[in-house]
Design a protein around this motif. Structure first.
Motif, PDB file in Angstrom:
ATOM      1  N   ASN A  88     -45.196   5.488  -4.533  1.00  0.00           N
ATOM      2  CA  ASN A  88     -44.965   4.634  -3.358  1.00  0.00           C
ATOM      3  C   ASN A  88     -43.476   4.308  -3.253  1.00  0.00           C
ATOM      4  N   GLU A  91     -53.424   1.672  -2.044  1.00  0.00           N
ATOM      5  CA  GLU A  91     -52.200   1.077  -2.579  1.00  0.00           C
ATOM      6  C   GLU A  91     -52.217   1.052  -4.104  1.00  0.00           C
ATOM      7  N   GLU A 123     -49.531   2.800  -6.480  1.00  0.00           N
ATOM      8  CA  GLU A 123     -48.817   1.962  -7.448  1.00  0.00           C
ATOM      9  C   GLU A 123     -48.903   2.563  -8.843  1.00  0.00           C
TER      10      GLU A 123
END
Length: 721
Positions: A184, A175, A179
């Motif tokens: 994303n 993630e 990011e």
């Protein structure tokens, strides 16, 4: 001063040759920074005495105090202990004294006692140097202000330690990489392996939360479990939410200014606002005559076409109608929509904040008890509106009917974890009950199996022929999963006290009319009566006179005309939401109830609080640190200390959890006195109230058909919006 500080260092090194370097530096820094403020050895002892005592070990306080006096003497440069500092005893001269010059300036009086063998002082009146006096007073005041500020700062720190929440979350490399790269695009929210604490309480441990875009989640749990804290941590992004996901949470009312209500809502759409401003600028550039101007006009026309295309895409022309529709659904009349926001009361400003949030359509909408500020008509409209909500919704609500209508999923917060269930609240209750039942059965079956295996091992482990069998059973025991018994929250129990029976009528209004000074009539020729067996729901839109009627019944207001009768022995218990909001005391619930009703034993106060679930450490925590639902229980405990014959409850369900509301319904049904209740909680009204009184257009009438008919009336009005 430098010499005095050096002397202090030498005294410390002589006394404590093996003192730790960091401690030594800390003590000398304190002496240096406070060298001008220290006035005695006691003040030095207050500053560093505890540290010196730890270094000294078994030495007594007297020796440490003597050491501090020596440091004071060295610091002030008089070479003695701090008890003599500033008193002129053996004071060292900072420069030579010319006795001849002194003698020329003094008048010698042989008849007067002198303090010198060489000269005598001339007689004079004491003259105070005003500048020095003002300087000394300013120095004292500055020192006092500094100490007061330090005390205030320490209190604020303690308050933050009690009030502030903190979150800890494990990092997800995937993630984080998405990011940072900006690749994303998912609008789902997944928060893994996070902890949440509030002061010294752990609210969640190694919890996980998954919010799928487009679904509507209801967050439920007992009062004080941490639901509001979790919502706030999400809204402040202290828990990781991808930056491209917009979040909005209704936390506080809109600040009042000269902006019109409708315009205040429209301003929330920042993209539309920028497009309108750009449109205005581009239109000003399209109208010149020269060739150069024609080129500029062409560029402006092209950009203007792009602006119009985007405005059409976001349906900018429909924004005023959509904003007006949201405001109307939340109770704003056409006149109110054109009022300035500063003219609205606090409750209406909270509704405006909700309207602005709904109009903005964030990717993740967070609502904390949104129905608290609404009447039943607005609640029904909000239910209908949220059913078509296109983005993700996470709502904390105590209203079971609202959750049944709106939620597609339920997140249950309990035992320091989060558990998700598909379906509305009714499905959640069924599924959770079945799940807990199955878990308990599995646990009990495993316990029986364990006992059976253990009995075989205990019987045959020392038998040579069956030792191998016993050993296999022992290995089977070790491989069994470690199941835990089901932990069920204790049931919520509320209990109102017994009361004496009064002869009817207990409360009665006869042709009562009321209006405020130079205001329109709020209630016009109202006639009604209530006895101890009455169970009345008072309904009506906000501003129709419900609160005014309650104040007339309580005796806080007097009728302009007509008669009001109440039994001479009548005692009324009054619950109001503003009573809960005003509970910000540093007192504990136990201290609060003792201060309002003195003269009884502590056991009686604890017993009274216990009737409303304020037990154990809750009774000993500061009231301001309690949740809204816990404060409501404290108010109920205070309200019923007088053993009332009649209860008047104004929105009693605000901030209470679902279990406590159900317990309140049971307690009211068991109560032997009368009840008049203002609430938008449909389930509570249906379970308790036998009559429905509707306030509308200055009158109070009994609603034929009860609550079902009143709800149908509201639904018809909503369809017309």
């Amino acid at each position: 001063m430098a010499a005095g500080l050096e002397n202090c260092r030498q005294i410390l090194l002589d006394r404590f040759p093996s003192i730790d370097g960091d401690l030594f530096q800390y003590v000398t820094d304190v002496l240096e920074s406070g060298s001008e403020d220290f006035e005695s050895g006691e003040e030095i002892y207050d500053a560093v005495g505890s540290i010196l005592a730890e270094v000294a070990g078994d030495e007594g306080d007297d020796k440490i105090i003597d050491l501090c006096n020596q440091l004071m003497g060295a610091l002030k440069g008089d070479g003695c202990d701090g008890t003599a500092a500033g008193q002129g005893i053996h004071k060292l001269l900072e420069a030579p004294v010319n006795m001849g010059e002194l003698a020329e300036n003094l008048l010698v009086n042989p008849d007067e006692d002198t303090h010198s063998i060489w000269i005598v002082k001339k007689e004079c009146n004491t003259v105070v140097d005003q500048k020095k006096l003002q300087k000394a007073e300013a120095k004292i005041k500055a020192k006092q202000d500094k100490r007061a500020q330090e005390d205030q700062t320490s209190n604020e720190i303690r308050g933050r330690q009690i009030d502030n929440a903190s979150a800890c979350q494990s990092s997800n490399k995937r993630e984080n990489k998405l990011e940072q790269s900006g690749s994303n695009k998912s609008r789902d929210v997944r928060i893994e392996n996070f902890d949440l604490s509030y002061a010294d309480r752990v609210l969640l441990k190694e919890a996980e939360m998954s919010l799928i875009f487009g679904r509507r989640y209801g967050l439920v749990g007992r009062n004080g479990i941490g639901k509001t804290t979790l919502i706030k941590m999400l809204s402040r992004r202290e828990l990781f939410v991808p930056s491209h996901i917009s979040i909005l949470c209704v936390e506080q009312e809109v600040r009042g200014d000269e902006t019109q209500v409708l315009q205040s809502v429209l301003e929330c759409d920042t993209e539309r606002k920028k497009l309108l401003e750009e449109e205005k600028k581009l239109l000003a550039l399209t109208g010149h005559g020269s060739s150069k101007a024609d080129s500029t006009a062409d560029d402006a026309s092209n950009k203007l076409a792009q602006v119009y295309a985007r405005m059409e895409e976001i349906e900018a022309d429909k924004a005023p109608a959509r904003a007006s529709m949201i405001l109307a659904g939340l109770g704003f009349s056409t006149k109110m929509q054109h009022q300035q926001t500063r003219e609205l009361s606090g409750g209406w400003r909270m509704r405006l904040a909700l309207a602005r949030t709904l109009f903005s359509r964030p990717d993740l909408l967070l609502l904390d008890e949104p129905t608290n500020m609404l009447d039943l008509k607005a609640v029904l409209w909000l239910e209908k509106y949220l059913l078509n909500w296109p983005c993700t919704l996470l709502v904390v609500s105590h209203d079971r009917t609202f959750l049944d209508a709106v939620a597609t999923d339920i997140i249950h917060m309990h035992s320091q974890r989060l558990e998700s269930y598909r379906g509305n609240y009714e499905n959640f209750v069924k599924t959770m009950t079945e799940k807990l039942t199955n878990q308990q059965r599995e646990y009990e079956a495993q316990q029986m199996h364990r006992q059976h295996l253990q009995a075989f091992v205990d019987r045959w482990r020392y038998n040579a022929k069956r030792a191998s069998l016993a050993q296999s059973r022992l290995k089977a025991l070790e491989k069994l999963p470690d199941l835990q018994p089901v932990v069920v929250d204790p049931p919520v129990v509320l209990k109102f006290p017994e009361c004496d029976k009064l002869s009817p009528p207990v409360l009665q209004l006869d042709e009562v009319t009321f209006h405020y000074e130079k205001g329109k009539v709020v209630l016009n020729k109202v006639s009604l009566s209530a006895n101890q067996d009455s169970r009345i729901a008072l309904v009506g839109e906000n501003g129709q006179g419900k609160t005014t009627l309650l104040k007339l019944l309580l005796g806080e207001l007097e009728p302009v005309s007509g008669l009001k009768f109440s039994h001479r022995n009548l005692k009324i218990g009054y619950f109001s939401q503003h009573h809960v909001d005003q509970l910000g005391s540093e007192q504990t619930p136990l201290e609060l109830i003792a201060s309002k009703f003195p003269g009884q034993h502590e056991e009686e106060y604890r017993r009274q609080l216990g009737r409303y679930g304020v037990i154990n450490d809750l009774a000993l925590r500061p009231v301001r640190s309690l949740s809204g639902g816990q404060k409501s229980r404290v108010v109920m405990a205070l309200m019923s200390m007088i053993r009332p014959h009649f209860l008047i409850l104004d929105e009693p369900t605000n901030h209470l959890d679902v279990e406590t509301i159900e317990a309140l319904g049971i307690a009211l049904n068991n109560y032997k006195g009368g009840v008049i209740m203002v609430t938008h909680d449909e389930r509570l009204v249906r379970s308790v109230c036998k009559e429905v009184w509707m306030c509308s257009n200055g009158s109070v009438i009994k609603q034929d058909g009860g609550f079902d008919q009143y709800r149908k009336l509201l639904e018809d009005q909503i369809r017309e919006l």
